[in-house]
Design an enzyme around this catalytic site. Sequence first.
Site, PDB file in Angstrom:
ATOM      1  N   HIS A 180      -9.488  23.899  13.405  1.00  0.00           N
ATOM      2  CA  HIS A 180      -8.476  23.000  13.973  1.00  0.00           C
ATOM      3  C   HIS A 180      -7.650  23.756  14.992  1.00  0.00           C
ATOM      4  O   HIS A 180      -7.811  24.987  15.137  1.00  0.00           O
ATOM      5  CB  HIS A 180      -7.592  22.399  12.876  1.00  0.00           C
ATOM      6  N   GLU A 192     -13.893  24.463   7.893  1.00  0.00           N
ATOM      7  CA  GLU A 192     -13.270  23.621   8.926  1.00  0.00           C
ATOM      8  C   GLU A 192     -12.679  24.489  10.030  1.00  0.00           C
ATOM      9  O   GLU A 192     -12.622  25.709   9.931  1.00  0.00           O
ATOM     10  CB  GLU A 192     -12.142  22.783   8.285  1.00  0.00           C
ATOM     11  N   HIS A 216     -13.253  28.514   9.205  1.00  0.00           N
ATOM     12  CA  HIS A 216     -12.724  29.297   8.083  1.00  0.00           C
ATOM     13  C   HIS A 216     -12.991  28.606   6.751  1.00  0.00           C
ATOM     14  O   HIS A 216     -13.096  27.377   6.675  1.00  0.00           O
ATOM     15  CB  HIS A 216     -11.229  29.568   8.254  1.00  0.00           C
ATOM     16  N   CYS A 254      -0.132  29.397   2.159  1.00  0.00           N
ATOM     17  CA  CYS A 254      -0.629  29.128   3.512  1.00  0.00           C
ATOM     18  C   CYS A 254       0.462  28.444   4.323  1.00  0.00           C
ATOM     19  O   CYS A 254       0.954  27.376   3.946  1.00  0.00           O
ATOM     20  CB  CYS A 254      -1.878  28.257   3.458  1.00  0.00           C
ATOM     21  N   HIS A 300      -3.434  29.248  10.760  1.00  0.00           N
ATOM     22  CA  HIS A 300      -3.016  29.483   9.380  1.00  0.00           C
ATOM     23  C   HIS A 300      -2.514  30.912   9.257  1.00  0.00           C
ATOM     24  O   HIS A 300      -3.106  31.833   9.831  1.00  0.00           O
ATOM     25  CB  HIS A 300      -4.190  29.371   8.408  1.00  0.00           C
TER      26      HIS A 300
HETATM   27 MN    MN Z   1      -7.664  24.984   7.652  1.00  0.00          MN
END
Ligand code: MN
Length: 148
Positions: A61, A59, A99, A113, A65
């Site tokens: 976004h 995914e 990732h 995370c 992270h």
């Molecule tokens: Mn992610």
Amino acid sequence: MFRPFKKDFTWQDVDLLAYKQEGGAPFKDVTRQVLFSGDDLKSELRYFEIAPGGHTTLERHEHVHAAMILRGVGHCLVGNEVRAVHTHDLITVPLLTWHQLRAGADEPMGFLCMVDAIRDKPQLPSKDDLEALLADPIVAVFLQGENK
Ligand code: MN
């Protein structure tokens, strides 16, 4: 205010959750625990654990992270880069960067995370996105789960 470590990477008063809703984005054998989250925090810290041979969703976004491998070994994809990762390694995923993490075959891989509390929903790769990623043979080996 204080929640002791129990065992096996679980904590008192922290629920062991499904990684995501089943039937949505693809993933395999991942659990989620939200360690820190609340109105006074602008970030959340989660602990994810991937069973041997499992993987998170591929995914991207608009939030970033900041992750630390807490147990085990595996491989990660960030952008076009595939890396072997080990306990205590740090991984930064920039915004809008594909990732995925994959656990090794022999033991679970767990990672912390950190994310923004308020964040956008992950985007999944289109057919074209996937084709572009698979054009790189190293990335293709990773996405097909063939890194050992
Ligand atoms: Mn992610």
